[in-house]
Motif scaffolding. Structure first.
Motif, short mmCIF file in Angstrom:
data_model
loop_
_atom_site.label_atom_id
_atom_site.label_comp_id
_atom_site.label_asym_id
_atom_site.label_seq_id
_atom_site.Cartn_x
_atom_site.Cartn_y
_atom_site.Cartn_z
N TYR A 8 -6.12 7.16 -11.65
CA TYR A 8 -5.99 5.62 -12.15
C TYR A 8 -5.70 4.75 -10.97
N TYR A 9 -4.55 5.10 -10.21
CA TYR A 9 -4.06 4.49 -9.22
C TYR A 9 -4.92 4.62 -7.69
N MET A 10 -5.57 5.72 -7.84
CA MET A 10 -6.25 5.93 -6.38
C MET A 10 -7.70 5.25 -6.84
N GLY A 11 -7.84 5.05 -8.02
CA GLY A 11 -9.48 4.20 -8.41
C GLY A 11 -8.95 2.65 -7.73
N SER B 207 0.82 -1.29 0.15
CA SER B 207 -0.11 -0.10 -0.07
C SER B 207 1.02 1.24 -0.04
N ALA B 208 2.01 1.22 0.64
CA ALA B 208 3.01 2.34 0.89
C ALA B 208 3.57 2.54 -0.66
N GLU B 209 3.90 1.55 -1.19
CA GLU B 209 4.46 1.79 -2.64
C GLU B 209 3.45 2.35 -3.55
N THR B 210 2.37 1.91 -3.45
CA THR B 210 1.36 2.42 -4.63
C THR B 210 0.76 3.86 -4.15
N ALA B 211 0.65 4.26 -2.77
CA ALA B 211 0.24 5.34 -2.48
C ALA B 211 1.16 6.37 -2.88
N LEU C 175 11.35 2.61 2.78
CA LEU C 175 12.12 2.54 1.78
C LEU C 175 11.43 2.06 0.46
N ARG C 176 10.49 1.15 0.66
CA ARG C 176 9.63 0.47 -0.61
C ARG C 176 8.92 1.79 -0.91
N ALA C 177 8.48 2.67 0.17
CA ALA C 177 7.52 3.78 -0.38
C ALA C 177 8.33 4.83 -1.19
N VAL C 178 9.41 4.93 -0.81
CA VAL C 178 10.29 5.87 -1.59
C VAL C 178 10.55 5.34 -2.92
#
Length: 424
Positions: A368-371, A75-79, A127-130
């Protein structure tokens, strides 16, 4: 496949020569290089983001994280990917498309190399979020590059191959990691995907032709960025396309989020591992995404999109049956059409943006990603309380909205002056 496509681009360029600058110098070989470079970029981006998904059970054990909380790393990555898209489009408008793609790939690779060195769960998630933020520059820059550098009649097709690269990345990242985890360590997997990003960055540097039609914005004033983004919403062709993008990935994510849960129970009793094999249907994007571009050039983008939405609805209705073959057929139909819809959406935004094209594409991808995030989350409650039938109804309602929006946009679109040529 590529030789046939090469011939098609030559034919398309012949018809478009009066609408392009320096068309005599445009060679089909340059489009092949664009296809390879951008497809590899999309593949590396999505593979390096979503290979983490099948590793979640192992990560939960190694980092002593409750199963209910371990998915936060994805979730952190895609956000951060979605949020980054709000800014990286503007960066590509200023610094250039090719440069941003290469920097994003290199930065993502270097950061992934650091993952094995992190000992705490919180630091790994951060780190994955970054990394998601770093890789957000690829999609907006790639789509804007296509719109500026590829012949108009071929742009939709080339975008389709970029979408194909994305889909193959999402599929291959999951499959490769799931097959390797029983044989090598997580750290080795991290290193492998890090190296792949760096290698692709080098390949893109040599393969992707330098921009010829790019005009950089003058500065990176924050208020100018905000005003520029707001101005895109005044363009109805873009504002409504953002709604379409929200629907496209929201419906798709909902299907694949809860597919395994549904197939595990009555009347199918299919294991999650076998249900996951449906991801191989992502390979259909190799045909459906470019073909959607061809049909859009010939009949009109929104008319084709409307038909694809209707076929997706038919696919969802087929999943209501108790017959496993029919269910799988419905899911595959839905998936194939999804990639066609996404390809059309990307091309539409690039074509209809009157300025700051990279920023416009970034806004499309943000919605798109928020959908996927919002609709996927909401459909979890729908599935829990109303079952697969209730979730199907929700998805059908979304697709119905998509049909209405596409019909409205089609009514205000003039017929294309240069029809696409078939590959036959």
């Amino acid at each position: 496949m590529y030789p046939n496509y090469n011939t098609e681009v030559i034919m398309a360029l012949t018809h478009a020569k009066n609408t392009l600058k320096d068309s005599d110098s445009v060679k089909a070989s340059s489009h092949i290089r664009v296809i390879l470079a951008l497809a590899l970029s999309g593949l590396a981006e999505l593979a390096s983001l979503f290979f983490i998904q099948p590793l979640l059970p192992t990560l939960a054990v190694e980092y002593n994280v409750p199963v209910s909380q371990v998915s936060i790393i994805l979730s952190a990555e895609t956000a951060l990917l979605a949020i980054g898209l709000l800014f990286t489009g503007t960066l590509s408008d200023h610094y250039g498309r090719k440069r941003l793609i290469i920097v994003s790939l290199l930065l993502g690779g270097v950061l992934t190399l650091l993952c094995p060195l992190v000992e705490s769960w919180a630091m790994l998630v951060a780190l994955r979020a970054v990394i998601g933020l770093a890789l957000s520059g690829i999609a907006a820059a790639a789509t804007a590059y296509i719109s500026e550098e590829v012949a108009p009649v071929a742009a939709g097709i080339v975008t389709g191959y970029f979408v194909f690269g994305n889909s193959m990345g999402g599929m291959s990242g999951r499959i490769i990691a799931s097959q390797l985890i029983d044989h090598i360590s997580i750290n080795t997997i991290f290193y492998g995907f890090a190296v792949s990003l760096i290698v692709v960055a080098i390949l893109v540097n040599f393969l992707l032709p330098a921009s010829r039609n790019f005009t950089p914005t003058q500065n990176l004033n924050v208020m100018r960025m905000v005003k520029g983004a707001a101005s895109h919403f005044k363009n109805k062709n873009l504002a409504l396309a953002f709604i379409i993008s929200f629907i496209i990935f929201g419906a798709f994510t909902s299907l694949y989020n809860y597919l395994a849960f549904f197939l595990k129970g009555e009347p199918f009793h299919i294991s999650p591992a076998n249900a996951g094999l449906l991801s191989f249907s992502f390979a259909l994007s190799f045909f459906t995404a470019p073909q959607a571009g061809r049909l859009s050039a010939k009949y009109g983008a929104m008319k084709v999109l409307r038909v694809l939405f209707l076929i997706m609805a038919l696919g969802m209705l087929l999943t209501l049956t108790a017959n496993v073959v029919t269910f799988i057929a419905g899911a595959v139909i839905f998936t194939g059409c999804f990639f066609g819809c996404h390809s059309i959406g990307l091309s539409w935004v690039s074509k209809n943006a009157t300025h700051a094209r990279g920023q416009a594409v970034a806004l499309y991808l943000f919605f798109y990603y928020m959908g996927g995030s919002v609709v996927g989350f909401v459909n979890g409650f729908v599935f829990h309380s109303m079952g697969w039938q209730g979730m199907t109804g929700f998805i059908l309602a979304l697709l119905g909205v998509g049909v209405v929006v596409a019909t409205y946009l089609a009514s205000g679109t003039k017929p294309a002056l240069v029809p696409a040529q078939s590959a036959e």
